[in-house]
Enzyme design. Structure first.
Site, PDB file in Angstrom:
ATOM      1  N   ASN A 166       0.811  -1.426  -0.416  1.00 37.89           N
ATOM      2  CA  ASN A 166      -0.084   0.112   0.208  1.00 37.89           C
ATOM      3  C   ASN A 166       1.098   1.177  -0.288  1.00 37.89           C
ATOM      4  O   ASN A 166       1.613   1.590   0.595  1.00 37.89           O
ATOM      5  CB  ASN A 166      -1.281   0.227   1.504  1.00 37.89           C
ATOM      6  CG  ASN A 166      -1.042   1.428   1.157  1.00 37.89           C
ATOM      7  OD1 ASN A 166      -1.613   2.068   0.703  1.00 37.89           O
ATOM      8  ND2 ASN A 166      -2.268   1.646   2.839  1.00 37.89           N
ATOM      9  N   TRP A 167       0.682   2.116  -1.022  1.00 36.63           N
ATOM     10  CA  TRP A 167       1.677   2.782  -1.564  1.00 36.63           C
ATOM     11  C   TRP A 167       1.291   4.282  -0.830  1.00 36.63           C
ATOM     12  O   TRP A 167       1.769   5.232  -0.394  1.00 36.63           O
ATOM     13  CB  TRP A 167       2.429   3.470  -2.848  1.00 36.63           C
ATOM     14  CG  TRP A 167       3.408   1.770  -3.234  1.00 36.63           C
ATOM     15  CD1 TRP A 167       3.738   1.083  -2.043  1.00 36.63           C
ATOM     16  CD2 TRP A 167       3.331   1.391  -4.070  1.00 36.63           C
ATOM     17  NE1 TRP A 167       4.467  -0.121  -3.061  1.00 36.63           N
ATOM     18  CE2 TRP A 167       4.254   0.099  -4.455  1.00 36.63           C
ATOM     19  CE3 TRP A 167       3.624   1.947  -6.090  1.00 36.63           C
ATOM     20  CZ2 TRP A 167       4.579  -0.068  -5.615  1.00 36.63           C
ATOM     21  CZ3 TRP A 167       4.247   1.656  -7.078  1.00 36.63           C
ATOM     22  CH2 TRP A 167       4.998  -0.061  -6.487  1.00 36.63           C
ATOM     23  N   HIS A 205      -9.684   1.604   4.367  1.00 31.02           N
ATOM     24  CA  HIS A 205      -7.672   1.134   5.133  1.00 31.02           C
ATOM     25  C   HIS A 205      -8.671   2.956   6.593  1.00 31.02           C
ATOM     26  O   HIS A 205      -9.565   3.422   6.405  1.00 31.02           O
ATOM     27  CB  HIS A 205      -6.603   1.847   4.556  1.00 31.02           C
ATOM     28  CG  HIS A 205      -5.986   2.106   4.313  1.00 31.02           C
ATOM     29  ND1 HIS A 205      -5.047   2.856   6.004  1.00 31.02           N
ATOM     30  CD2 HIS A 205      -4.955   0.707   4.961  1.00 31.02           C
ATOM     31  CE1 HIS A 205      -3.907   2.489   5.908  1.00 31.02           C
ATOM     32  NE2 HIS A 205      -3.837   1.197   5.784  1.00 31.02           N
ATOM     33  N   GLU A 226      -6.889   4.965   7.755  1.00 33.89           N
ATOM     34  CA  GLU A 226      -6.523   6.227   7.537  1.00 33.89           C
ATOM     35  C   GLU A 226      -7.477   6.825   6.460  1.00 33.89           C
ATOM     36  O   GLU A 226      -8.463   8.276   7.011  1.00 33.89           O
ATOM     37  CB  GLU A 226      -5.545   6.231   6.402  1.00 33.89           C
ATOM     38  CG  GLU A 226      -4.081   5.905   7.368  1.00 33.89           C
ATOM     39  CD  GLU A 226      -2.930   5.963   6.849  1.00 33.89           C
ATOM     40  OE1 GLU A 226      -2.456   5.096   5.523  1.00 33.89           O
ATOM     41  OE2 GLU A 226      -2.270   5.171   7.108  1.00 33.89           O
ATOM     42  N   GLY A 238       2.180   2.033  10.732  1.00 31.23           N
ATOM     43  CA  GLY A 238       3.302   3.392  11.121  1.00 31.23           C
ATOM     44  C   GLY A 238       4.191   3.593  11.915  1.00 31.23           C
ATOM     45  O   GLY A 238       4.870   4.778  11.961  1.00 31.23           O
ATOM     46  N   SER A 264       3.801  -2.350  10.533  1.00 31.68           N
ATOM     47  CA  SER A 264       5.051  -1.991  10.564  1.00 31.68           C
ATOM     48  C   SER A 264       6.184  -2.929  10.112  1.00 31.68           C
ATOM     49  O   SER A 264       6.197  -3.725  10.841  1.00 31.68           O
ATOM     50  CB  SER A 264       5.125  -1.923  12.335  1.00 31.68           C
ATOM     51  OG  SER A 264       4.641  -0.677  12.037  1.00 31.68           O
ATOM     52  N   GLY A 306       2.497  -1.275   4.613  1.00 32.46           N
ATOM     53  CA  GLY A 306       3.056   0.082   3.809  1.00 32.46           C
ATOM     54  C   GLY A 306       4.638   0.605   3.900  1.00 32.46           C
ATOM     55  O   GLY A 306       5.037   0.276   2.823  1.00 32.46           O
ATOM     56  N   GLY A 307       4.475   1.519   4.490  1.00 31.69           N
ATOM     57  CA  GLY A 307       6.096   1.881   4.380  1.00 31.69           C
ATOM     58  C   GLY A 307       7.835   0.429   3.815  1.00 31.69           C
ATOM     59  O   GLY A 307       8.295   1.283   3.090  1.00 31.69           O
TER      60      GLY A 307
HETATM   61  P1  PGA Z   1       2.533   0.665   7.529  1.00 29.11           P
HETATM   62  O1  PGA Z   1       1.126   0.345   6.989  1.00 29.11           O
HETATM   63  O2  PGA Z   1       3.353  -1.013   7.060  1.00 29.11           O
HETATM   64  O3  PGA Z   1       3.487   1.463   7.020  1.00 29.11           O
HETATM   65  O4  PGA Z   1       2.749   0.019   9.088  1.00 29.11           O
HETATM   66  C1  PGA Z   1       0.642  -0.463   6.848  1.00 29.11           C
HETATM   67  C2  PGA Z   1      -0.697  -0.360   5.939  1.00 29.11           C
HETATM   68  O5  PGA Z   1      -1.291   0.845   6.533  1.00 29.11           O
HETATM   69  O6  PGA Z   1      -1.541  -1.062   4.999  1.00 29.11           O
END
Ligand code: PGA
Length: 262
Positions: free
Chosen positions: A11-12, A106, A108, A184, A224, A245-246
């Site tokens: 997930n960019w 998601h 967010e 994150g 993470s 994500g990251g």
């Molecule tokens: P992260 O994000 O790997 O940076 O914790 C995961 C996500 O939000 O899908």
């Protein structure tokens, strides 16, 4: 569980211009010793990249030309096919770019853009109507975890998001369990705790769709995930992979996760 589906989805988020996104996909193709099998997997792992909308077309062009076994997903979708909805992107538009997957709900989007289980459900139905696989996200906050509400909250998200779907719909469905406090932050859930919640998700799915669906729906962990911890999650019985994500924003770290997920 040797034969479980293994899926790593990147997930960019709101990172990467279209040129940068293409470079990342091309770097990934080079880096991974790509072994395509008949199921179009990379050595047993299904790899999905979910760039921002603005990079979908250019990545589609690269993937279309090179035909690597990397699959394309979007990060959101609107529920109407077309109309006066300024700024929105429809499932038809995603389908046109060979987007096979779409992340829906998601945390967010729920936190910053007011998504609810109802809007998630509408989006899920719209994706399924166009044969796009939803990657439907759920996950509790730290407060909910601390007061012991995790399971009840996840249950309400799963039931709300899948309202009105049939067992047939669930053949094209992925769930991502992402505890909000782990996204994150560098803090991962303990693999066994994530496994317990994912087992609970399967119980909830069984109550609505039956045992076969509950066993078959791939459920990913997110929060993470890195090359150094993915194997611990993959070793758990109920976990099919990760939404990353990251660590999916860099060729080396994303390739490490894919390799260690085998
Ligand atoms: P992260 O994000 O790997 O940076 O914790 C995961 C996500 O939000 O899908």
């Amino acid at each position: 569980m040797q034969d479980k589906r293994r899926i790593i989805a990147g997930n960019w988020k709101m990172y990467k211009t279209s040129k940068e996104a293409v470079a990342l996909v091309q770097g990934l193709e080079d880096k991974l010793d790509i072994l395509t099998n008949n199921d179009n997997e990379i050595d047993g792992v299904e790899v999905i990249v979910c760039p921002p909308f603005t990079a979908l077309k250019s990545i589609y062009t690269v993937l279309w030309q090179d035909k690597p076994p990397i699959k394309l997903g979007a990060q959101d979708v609107f529920w109407e096919d077309e109309g006066a909805y300024t700024g929105e992107v429809s499932p038809l538009m995603l389908k046109d770019l060979e987007c096979e997957f779409v992340i829906i709900g998601h945390s967010e989007r729920r936190t910053y853009f007011g998504e609810t289980d109802e809007t998630v459900n509408k989006k899920v139905k719209a994706a399924l109507k166009h044969r796009i696989t939803p990657i439907m996200c759920c996950g509790e906050s730290l407060e909910q975890r601390e007061v012991g509400e995790t399971q009840a909250f996840i249950e309400s998200q799963i039931l709300g998001g899948t309202e009105g779907l049939t067992a047939g719909d669930m053949k094209r469905f992925i769930i991502a369990y992402e505890p909000i406090w782990a996204i994150g932050t560098g803090k991962t859930a303990l693999p066994e705790d994530a496994n317990d919640v994912i087992r609970h998700i399967r119980t909830v799915l069984a109550s609505r769709f039956g045992d076969d669906v509950a066993k078959a729906v791939p459920i990913l962990y997110g929060g993470s995930v890195k090359g150094g911890n993915i194997a611990d999650f993959m070793a758990e019985s109920e976990i099919n992979g990760a939404l990353v994500g990251g660590a999916s924003l860099d060729v080396d770290s994303f390739a490490d996760i894919i390799k260690n997920a085998r």
